[in-house]
Scaffold this motif. Structure first.
Motif, PDB file in Angstrom:
ATOM      1  N   LEU A 172       0.623  -0.704  -0.226  1.00 55.34           N
ATOM      2  CA  LEU A 172       0.232  -0.153   0.090  1.00 55.34           C
ATOM      3  C   LEU A 172       0.700   1.776  -0.048  1.00 55.34           C
ATOM      4  CD1 LEU A 172      -2.617  -1.257   2.216  1.00 55.34           C
ATOM      5  CD2 LEU A 172      -2.825  -0.622  -0.151  1.00 55.34           C
ATOM      6  N   MET A 173       1.887   1.500   0.722  1.00 52.45           N
ATOM      7  CA  MET A 173       2.808   2.331   0.675  1.00 52.45           C
ATOM      8  C   MET A 173       3.310   2.843   0.090  1.00 52.45           C
ATOM      9  SD  MET A 173       4.770   2.617   4.823  1.00 52.45           S
ATOM     10  CE  MET A 173       5.724   0.709   4.492  1.00 52.45           C
ATOM     11  N   SER A 174       3.785   0.974  -1.422  1.00 53.18           N
ATOM     12  CA  SER A 174       3.969   1.234  -2.869  1.00 53.18           C
ATOM     13  C   SER A 174       3.468   2.278  -3.935  1.00 53.18           C
ATOM     14  CB  SER A 174       5.109   0.390  -3.105  1.00 53.18           C
ATOM     15  OG  SER A 174       5.873  -0.570  -2.493  1.00 53.18           O
ATOM     16  N   MET A 189     -11.002  -0.753 -17.111  1.00 53.44           N
ATOM     17  CA  MET A 189      -9.646  -0.919 -16.221  1.00 53.44           C
ATOM     18  C   MET A 189      -8.432  -0.815 -16.142  1.00 53.44           C
ATOM     19  SD  MET A 189     -10.460  -4.331 -17.878  1.00 53.44           S
ATOM     20  CE  MET A 189      -9.020  -4.965 -17.292  1.00 53.44           C
ATOM     21  N   ASN A 190      -8.355   0.888 -16.525  1.00 57.52           N
ATOM     22  CA  ASN A 190      -6.994   1.412 -15.957  1.00 57.52           C
ATOM     23  C   ASN A 190      -7.334   1.605 -14.375  1.00 57.52           C
ATOM     24  OD1 ASN A 190      -6.110   1.427 -17.733  1.00 57.52           O
ATOM     25  ND2 ASN A 190      -6.925   3.562 -18.879  1.00 57.52           N
ATOM     26  N   ILE A 191      -8.183   1.845 -13.771  1.00 59.40           N
ATOM     27  CA  ILE A 191      -9.228   2.251 -12.284  1.00 59.40           C
ATOM     28  C   ILE A 191      -8.334   0.241 -11.677  1.00 59.40           C
ATOM     29  CG2 ILE A 191     -10.424   2.775 -11.164  1.00 59.40           C
ATOM     30  CD1 ILE A 191     -11.670   5.074 -12.725  1.00 59.40           C
ATOM     31  N   ARG A 201      -2.589  -3.675  -8.015  1.00 52.65           N
ATOM     32  CA  ARG A 201      -1.321  -3.338  -8.694  1.00 52.65           C
ATOM     33  C   ARG A 201      -0.302  -3.523  -6.653  1.00 52.65           C
ATOM     34  NH1 ARG A 201       0.616   2.303 -11.603  1.00 52.65           N
ATOM     35  NH2 ARG A 201       0.808   0.715 -13.940  1.00 52.65           N
ATOM     36  N   PRO A 202      -0.869  -3.231  -5.858  1.00 49.58           N
ATOM     37  CA  PRO A 202      -0.765  -3.440  -4.727  1.00 49.58           C
ATOM     38  C   PRO A 202      -1.087  -5.111  -3.841  1.00 49.58           C
ATOM     39  CG  PRO A 202      -2.992  -2.274  -3.938  1.00 49.58           C
ATOM     40  CD  PRO A 202      -2.507  -1.663  -5.978  1.00 49.58           C
TER      41      PRO A 202
END
Length: 227
Positions: free
Chosen positions: A120-122, A153-155, A161-162
């Motif tokens: 989450l930080m990253s 899709m981008n959202i 990602r996390p």
């Protein structure tokens, strides 16, 4: 297999440590110890630095810092220079957290809460870097690239990602434990010791590299470094 199941349950169990009447997760206490260790080592390595007639210690330290800086700058470019200290700090923490298992201490990275917090930080830094580089409007436009139909899709990718970073780190660390337990069940004692050295040292460093490399890659994409 019952022994493996019991060992896995014990490994996944987050033990609590009582400090001043407060119940603190063991992974947090170990993380505090790692941070204290890194602070002390940093102070020891950076004292008495000179401009001329530098010591061998300073020469080695400068070579290591230059190499690491060059690695990240090659990934991020000049726009990403401000984020290198964070990436190096995370790399040092994860490396120590993975290698601490050599000393018989349960690695904090076996706690899903720790890997989730790191992810989450990253991801917050990744999105911040995108907003800073592109501006608010530019960042919002990037969510609609290459066509507006891709916006959902981008959202969704921002949320994925996390999760990917978290589960990759947690899964690989836990997977190494499962493999070690299986090896102990079928081969003599000295063979697991050899594999334990591999998983605790080499594999731990590999997972560190993968985490910071993917973070850097996502950050480069966010700030538009590929353009």
């Amino acid at each position: 297999m019952n022994a493996l199941t019991a060992a896995l349950k014990e490994e996944l169990n987050v033990e609590m440590v009582s400090i001043g009447g407060l119940q603190v997760p063991e992974s947090v206490v170990v993380s505090w110890g790692i941070m204290l260790f890194l602070v002390i080592v940093s102070i020891l390595l950076t004292r008495n630095l000179k401009v001329d007639h530098i010591s061998k210690r300073q020469a080695v330290l400068e070579m290591v810092v230059t190499t690491i800086d060059g690695f990240f700058m090659g990934l991020l470019g000049e726009q990403g220079r401000r984020y290198v200290p964070y990436l190096v700090t995370v790399a040092l923490y994860i490396a120590c957290a993975n290698l601490i298992g050599v000393f018989g201490i349960k690695p904090p990275t076996k706690d899903l809460n720790v890997t989730a917090a790191l992810a989450l930080m990253s991801i917050c830094l990744i999105e911040y870097s995108g907003v800073r580089a592109r501006g608010g409007k530019g960042f919002l436009k990037s969510l609609a690239a290459p066509t507006p139909i891709m916006t959902p899709m981008n959202i969704l990718e921002i949320a994925i990602r996390p999760t990917s970073l978290c589960m990759r780190l947690f899964g690989n660390v836990l997977g190494a434990f499962v493999i070690m337990e299986l090896i102990k069940l079928v081969v003599p004692v000295f063979v697991p010791a050899i594999f334990s050295l591999y998983f605790d040292l080499f594999d731990g460093l590999i997972q560190t590299y993968v985490f910071v490399f993917l973070t850097s890659l996502f950050m480069k994409e966010s700030i538009g470094g590929e353009e």
